[in-house]
Scaffold this active site. Structure first.
Site, mmCIF file in Angstrom:
data_model
loop_
_atom_site.group_PDB
_atom_site.id
_atom_site.type_symbol
_atom_site.label_atom_id
_atom_site.label_comp_id
_atom_site.label_asym_id
_atom_site.label_seq_id
_atom_site.Cartn_x
_atom_site.Cartn_y
_atom_site.Cartn_z
ATOM 1 N N ARG A 267 11.616 -47.975 -6.399
ATOM 2 C CA ARG A 267 11.024 -49.185 -6.984
ATOM 3 C C ARG A 267 10.812 -49.008 -8.483
ATOM 4 O O ARG A 267 10.409 -47.933 -8.940
ATOM 5 C CB ARG A 267 9.702 -49.525 -6.301
ATOM 6 C CG ARG A 267 9.914 -49.937 -4.854
ATOM 7 C CD ARG A 267 8.795 -50.795 -4.307
ATOM 8 N NE ARG A 267 9.071 -51.149 -2.927
ATOM 9 C CZ ARG A 267 9.746 -52.231 -2.549
ATOM 10 N NH1 ARG A 267 10.201 -53.081 -3.465
ATOM 11 N NH2 ARG A 267 9.963 -52.474 -1.271
ATOM 12 N N ASP A 268 11.099 -50.091 -9.225
ATOM 13 C CA ASP A 268 10.873 -50.082 -10.673
ATOM 14 C C ASP A 268 9.375 -49.990 -10.945
ATOM 15 O O ASP A 268 8.555 -50.617 -10.264
ATOM 16 C CB ASP A 268 11.451 -51.365 -11.294
ATOM 17 C CG ASP A 268 11.562 -51.279 -12.805
ATOM 18 O OD1 ASP A 268 12.694 -51.213 -13.313
ATOM 19 O OD2 ASP A 268 10.505 -51.294 -13.489
ATOM 20 N N ILE A 269 9.025 -49.223 -11.964
ATOM 21 C CA ILE A 269 7.607 -49.012 -12.286
ATOM 22 C C ILE A 269 6.970 -50.286 -12.866
ATOM 23 O O ILE A 269 5.751 -50.457 -12.785
ATOM 24 C CB ILE A 269 7.475 -47.808 -13.246
ATOM 25 C CG1 ILE A 269 6.134 -47.132 -13.123
ATOM 26 C CG2 ILE A 269 7.782 -48.185 -14.679
ATOM 27 C CD1 ILE A 269 6.067 -45.766 -13.793
ATOM 28 N N HIS B 141 19.679 -52.736 -11.433
ATOM 29 C CA HIS B 141 18.435 -53.364 -10.972
ATOM 30 C C HIS B 141 18.794 -54.314 -9.824
ATOM 31 O O HIS B 141 19.715 -55.125 -9.956
ATOM 32 C CB HIS B 141 17.802 -54.222 -12.069
ATOM 33 C CG HIS B 141 17.391 -53.478 -13.307
ATOM 34 N ND1 HIS B 141 16.065 -53.278 -13.648
ATOM 35 C CD2 HIS B 141 18.109 -52.912 -14.302
ATOM 36 C CE1 HIS B 141 15.998 -52.631 -14.806
ATOM 37 N NE2 HIS B 141 17.221 -52.398 -15.228
ATOM 38 N N ASN C 199 22.112 -52.846 -17.582
ATOM 39 C CA ASN C 199 22.122 -52.895 -19.043
ATOM 40 C C ASN C 199 22.967 -51.748 -19.578
ATOM 41 O O ASN C 199 22.869 -50.613 -19.103
ATOM 42 C CB ASN C 199 20.693 -52.776 -19.581
ATOM 43 C CG ASN C 199 19.868 -54.013 -19.277
ATOM 44 O OD1 ASN C 199 20.351 -55.137 -19.444
ATOM 45 N ND2 ASN C 199 18.646 -53.827 -18.821
ATOM 46 N N HIS D 92 22.014 -47.301 -14.133
ATOM 47 C CA HIS D 92 21.212 -47.842 -13.036
ATOM 48 C C HIS D 92 21.481 -49.322 -12.879
ATOM 49 O O HIS D 92 21.740 -50.029 -13.849
ATOM 50 C CB HIS D 92 19.717 -47.603 -13.250
ATOM 51 C CG HIS D 92 19.197 -48.022 -14.597
ATOM 52 N ND1 HIS D 92 19.421 -47.291 -15.741
ATOM 53 C CD2 HIS D 92 18.476 -49.097 -14.989
ATOM 54 C CE1 HIS D 92 18.855 -47.888 -16.776
ATOM 55 N NE2 HIS D 92 18.281 -49.004 -16.351
ATOM 56 N N GLU E 14 16.917 -48.993 -21.651
ATOM 57 C CA GLU E 14 15.850 -48.059 -22.040
ATOM 58 C C GLU E 14 16.126 -46.647 -21.540
ATOM 59 O O GLU E 14 15.762 -45.682 -22.204
ATOM 60 C CB GLU E 14 14.517 -48.534 -21.462
ATOM 61 C CG GLU E 14 13.964 -49.758 -22.174
ATOM 62 C CD GLU E 14 12.668 -50.250 -21.547
ATOM 63 O OE1 GLU E 14 12.121 -49.558 -20.659
ATOM 64 O OE2 GLU E 14 12.231 -51.344 -21.937
ATOM 65 N N VAL E 15 16.704 -46.560 -20.357
ATOM 66 C CA VAL E 15 16.885 -45.228 -19.761
ATOM 67 C C VAL E 15 18.385 -44.915 -19.726
ATOM 68 O O VAL E 15 19.164 -45.642 -19.105
ATOM 69 C CB VAL E 15 16.287 -45.173 -18.336
ATOM 70 C CG1 VAL E 15 16.483 -43.779 -17.743
ATOM 71 C CG2 VAL E 15 14.811 -45.546 -18.357
HETATM 72 P P1 DGP Z 1 16.665 -50.632 -18.499
HETATM 73 O O1 DGP Z 1 16.068 -51.487 -19.583
HETATM 74 O O2 DGP Z 1 17.788 -51.357 -17.801
HETATM 75 O O3 DGP Z 1 17.050 -49.265 -18.997
HETATM 76 O O4 DGP Z 1 15.556 -50.473 -17.384
HETATM 77 C C1 DGP Z 1 14.792 -49.324 -17.211
HETATM 78 C C2 DGP Z 1 13.783 -49.630 -16.120
HETATM 79 O O5 DGP Z 1 13.268 -48.402 -15.679
HETATM 80 C C3 DGP Z 1 12.608 -50.480 -16.568
HETATM 81 O O6 DGP Z 1 12.617 -51.696 -15.797
HETATM 82 C C4 DGP Z 1 11.373 -49.649 -16.231
HETATM 83 C C5 DGP Z 1 11.916 -48.575 -15.322
HETATM 84 N N1 DGP Z 1 11.279 -47.272 -15.483
HETATM 85 C C6 DGP Z 1 11.126 -46.583 -16.640
HETATM 86 N N2 DGP Z 1 10.523 -45.401 -16.396
HETATM 87 C C7 DGP Z 1 10.332 -45.348 -15.057
HETATM 88 C C8 DGP Z 1 9.750 -44.365 -14.198
HETATM 89 O O7 DGP Z 1 9.308 -43.292 -14.597
HETATM 90 N N3 DGP Z 1 9.714 -44.664 -12.868
HETATM 91 C C9 DGP Z 1 10.208 -45.837 -12.371
HETATM 92 N N4 DGP Z 1 10.122 -46.024 -11.037
HETATM 93 N N5 DGP Z 1 10.757 -46.775 -13.150
HETATM 94 C C10 DGP Z 1 10.811 -46.530 -14.474
#
Ligand code: DGP
Length: 124
Positions: free
Chosen positions: A32-34, A106, A91, A104, A99-100
């Site tokens: 799950r997204d945080i 979503h 993205n 990935h 961001e990461v």
């Molecule tokens: P993006 O912008 O597509 O890179 O989305 C990165 C997503 O990752 C963002 O919706 C928040 C999520 N996220 C960032 N750090 C963490 C984490 O430590 N744990 C989880 N579960 N989600 C995270």
């Protein structure tokens, strides 16, 4: 762009950081997204070290691509989103606000999401 093994999703894959895990197989991990943007907001990541969709599309083996794609479909189905529908989003790069730097997808769903709306371009 070189893959940075210290990124947060690489750390989740190595078990160094906890996550709300929903699914895992040989090819993918889903959690799950945080910062959920919908009742169901799940991230599916490949087990391999790929920076983004572009890297994955160009460098992953056919087996990895099939395995990962099947995992995304399986998770969406397990969440019960097939009948109502869901949105997939990936993205790539700075303009997308990735961001990461670990590829990935979503999965967003659980309510009507409306049309895809982006922020207006900043004034020139
Ligand atoms: P993006 O912008 O597509 O890179 O989305 C990165 C997503 O990752 C963002 O919706 C928040 C999520 N996220 C960032 N750090 C963490 C984490 O430590 N744990 C989880 N579960 N989600 C995270």
């Amino acid at each position: 762009m070189a893959y940075d093994p210290s990124n947060i999703f690489a750390r989740i894959l190595r078990g160094e950081i906890p996550c709300q895990r929903l699914y895992e197989d040989h090819w993918a991990l889903a959690f799950r997204d945080i910062h959920p943007q919908a009742p169901h907001h799940v991230l599916v990541i490949p087990k391999g070290a790929y920076v983004s969709f572009a890297d994955f599309a160009a460098e992953a083996s056919a087996e990895e691509i099939v395995g990962f794609t099947r995992a995304v479909g399986l998770v969406a189905g397990q969440l019960g989103l097939e009948a109502g529908g869901y949105r997939l989003l990936a993205n790539h790069g700075p303009d997308s606000h990735q961001e990461v730097p670990h590829y990935h997808v979503h999965i967003l769903g659980g309510r009507p999401l409306g049309p895809l709306v982006l922020r207006p371009a900043p004034a020139a």
